[in-house]
Design a protein around this motif. Structure first.
Motif, PDB file in Angstrom:
ATOM      1  N   ALA A 106      36.300   0.565 127.439  1.00 22.31           N
ATOM      2  CA  ALA A 106      36.795   1.224 128.645  1.00 22.31           C
ATOM      3  C   ALA A 106      36.296   0.510 129.899  1.00 22.31           C
ATOM      4  CB  ALA A 106      36.360   2.685 128.658  1.00 22.31           C
ATOM      5  N   GLY A 107      35.042   0.108 129.885  1.00 25.03           N
ATOM      6  CA  GLY A 107      34.484  -0.613 131.026  1.00 25.03           C
ATOM      7  C   GLY A 107      35.186  -1.937 131.258  1.00 25.03           C
ATOM      8  N   GLN A 108      35.480  -2.632 130.173  1.00 27.95           N
ATOM      9  CA  GLN A 108      36.168  -3.918 130.288  1.00 27.95           C
ATOM     10  C   GLN A 108      37.595  -3.717 130.815  1.00 27.95           C
ATOM     11  OE1 GLN A 108      34.412  -6.740 129.696  1.00 27.95           O
ATOM     12  NE2 GLN A 108      36.110  -7.819 130.596  1.00 27.95           N
ATOM     13  N   LYS A 109      38.257  -2.667 130.358  1.00 29.20           N
ATOM     14  CA  LYS A 109      39.618  -2.381 130.832  1.00 29.20           C
ATOM     15  C   LYS A 109      39.600  -2.062 132.330  1.00 29.20           C
ATOM     16  CE  LYS A 109      41.593  -0.851 126.471  1.00 29.20           C
ATOM     17  NZ  LYS A 109      42.174   0.259 125.708  1.00 29.20           N
ATOM     18  N   THR A 110      38.576  -1.354 132.770  1.00 25.61           N
ATOM     19  CA  THR A 110      38.441  -1.027 134.192  1.00 25.61           C
ATOM     20  C   THR A 110      38.260  -2.302 135.012  1.00 25.61           C
ATOM     21  OG1 THR A 110      37.474   1.105 133.659  1.00 25.61           O
ATOM     22  CG2 THR A 110      37.115   0.273 135.883  1.00 25.61           C
ATOM     23  N   LYS A 111      37.423  -3.202 134.515  1.00 24.89           N
ATOM     24  CA  LYS A 111      37.219  -4.479 135.206  1.00 24.89           C
ATOM     25  C   LYS A 111      38.544  -5.239 135.322  1.00 24.89           C
ATOM     26  CE  LYS A 111      32.535  -5.829 133.889  1.00 24.89           C
ATOM     27  NZ  LYS A 111      31.787  -6.831 133.101  1.00 24.89           N
ATOM     28  N   ASP A 112      39.280  -5.265 134.240  1.00 21.80           N
ATOM     29  CA  ASP A 112      40.553  -5.976 134.238  1.00 21.80           C
ATOM     30  C   ASP A 112      41.533  -5.347 135.226  1.00 21.80           C
ATOM     31  OD1 ASP A 112      39.569  -7.700 132.335  1.00 21.80           O
ATOM     32  OD2 ASP A 112      40.635  -6.771 130.653  1.00 21.80           O
ATOM     33  N   ALA A 113      41.536  -4.019 135.308  1.00 19.98           N
ATOM     34  CA  ALA A 113      42.445  -3.334 136.221  1.00 19.98           C
ATOM     35  C   ALA A 113      42.102  -3.649 137.683  1.00 19.98           C
ATOM     36  CB  ALA A 113      42.408  -1.842 135.975  1.00 19.98           C
ATOM     37  N   MET A 114      40.821  -3.797 137.964  1.00 20.89           N
ATOM     38  CA  MET A 114      40.389  -4.077 139.329  1.00 20.89           C
ATOM     39  C   MET A 114      40.767  -5.495 139.763  1.00 20.89           C
ATOM     40  SD  MET A 114      39.283  -1.380 140.342  1.00 20.89           S
ATOM     41  CE  MET A 114      37.932  -0.504 141.015  1.00 20.89           C
ATOM     42  N   LYS A 115      40.931  -6.394 138.810  1.00 18.79           N
ATOM     43  CA  LYS A 115      41.293  -7.772 139.122  1.00 18.79           C
ATOM     44  C   LYS A 115      42.732  -7.882 139.619  1.00 18.79           C
ATOM     45  CE  LYS A 115      38.165 -10.036 135.900  1.00 18.79           C
ATOM     46  NZ  LYS A 115      38.069 -10.880 134.688  1.00 18.79           N
ATOM     47  N   MET A 142      41.396  -8.174 129.395  1.00 21.93           N
ATOM     48  CA  MET A 142      40.174  -8.225 128.633  1.00 21.93           C
ATOM     49  C   MET A 142      40.213  -9.464 127.777  1.00 21.93           C
ATOM     50  SD  MET A 142      38.522  -5.529 125.840  1.00 21.93           S
ATOM     51  CE  MET A 142      39.442  -4.209 126.488  1.00 21.93           C
ATOM     52  N   GLY A 143      39.120 -10.170 127.740  1.00 23.17           N
ATOM     53  CA  GLY A 143      39.034 -11.350 126.904  1.00 23.17           C
ATOM     54  C   GLY A 143      39.143 -10.973 125.435  1.00 23.17           C
ATOM     55  N   ALA A 144      39.838 -11.799 124.685  1.00 19.08           N
ATOM     56  CA  ALA A 144      40.056 -11.505 123.272  1.00 19.08           C
ATOM     57  C   ALA A 144      38.740 -11.406 122.513  1.00 19.08           C
ATOM     58  CB  ALA A 144      40.952 -12.569 122.653  1.00 19.08           C
ATOM     59  N   GLY A 145      37.809 -12.263 122.836  1.00 17.24           N
ATOM     60  CA  GLY A 145      36.513 -12.241 122.159  1.00 17.24           C
ATOM     61  C   GLY A 145      35.761 -10.942 122.370  1.00 17.24           C
ATOM     62  N   LYS A 146      35.764 -10.462 123.601  1.00 14.55           N
ATOM     63  CA  LYS A 146      35.074  -9.210 123.901  1.00 14.55           C
ATOM     64  C   LYS A 146      35.778  -8.033 123.248  1.00 14.55           C
ATOM     65  CE  LYS A 146      32.764 -10.513 128.152  1.00 14.55           C
ATOM     66  NZ  LYS A 146      32.559 -10.198 129.551  1.00 14.55           N
ATOM     67  N   LYS A 147      37.099  -8.062 123.252  1.00 10.24           N
ATOM     68  CA  LYS A 147      37.848  -6.974 122.632  1.00 10.24           C
ATOM     69  C   LYS A 147      37.538  -6.897 121.142  1.00 10.24           C
ATOM     70  CE  LYS A 147      42.420  -5.003 122.082  1.00 10.24           C
ATOM     71  NZ  LYS A 147      43.819  -5.098 122.393  1.00 10.24           N
TER      72      LYS A 147
END
Length: 57
Positions: free
Chosen positions: A47-56, A1-6
């Motif tokens: 949670a959505g951002q973490k899911t995106k990161d996991a899929m990468k 997850m990007g630091a800015g978004k987090k």
């Protein structure tokens, strides 16, 4: 997850918590509900951002 978004999502969750607490202090049900909604929105976004990161990976 990007630091800015987090940071953005965490700030949104924290802002919601402040609104909820303030609403409880002054007895404002609308402010309580608004605060809870912001907290949920921030948590879901994280949670959505973490899911995106996991899929990468």
């Amino acid at each position: 997850m990007g630091a800015g978004k987090k940071i953005k999502h965490t700030a949104e969750t924290a802002k919601g918590k402040v609104k909820e607490t303030t609403g409880k202090s002054v007895g404002n049900e609308r402010l309580i509900a608004k605060g809870k909604a912001e907290q949920i929105k921030g948590d879901v976004a994280q949670a959505g951002q973490k899911t995106k990161d996991a899929m990468k990976h």
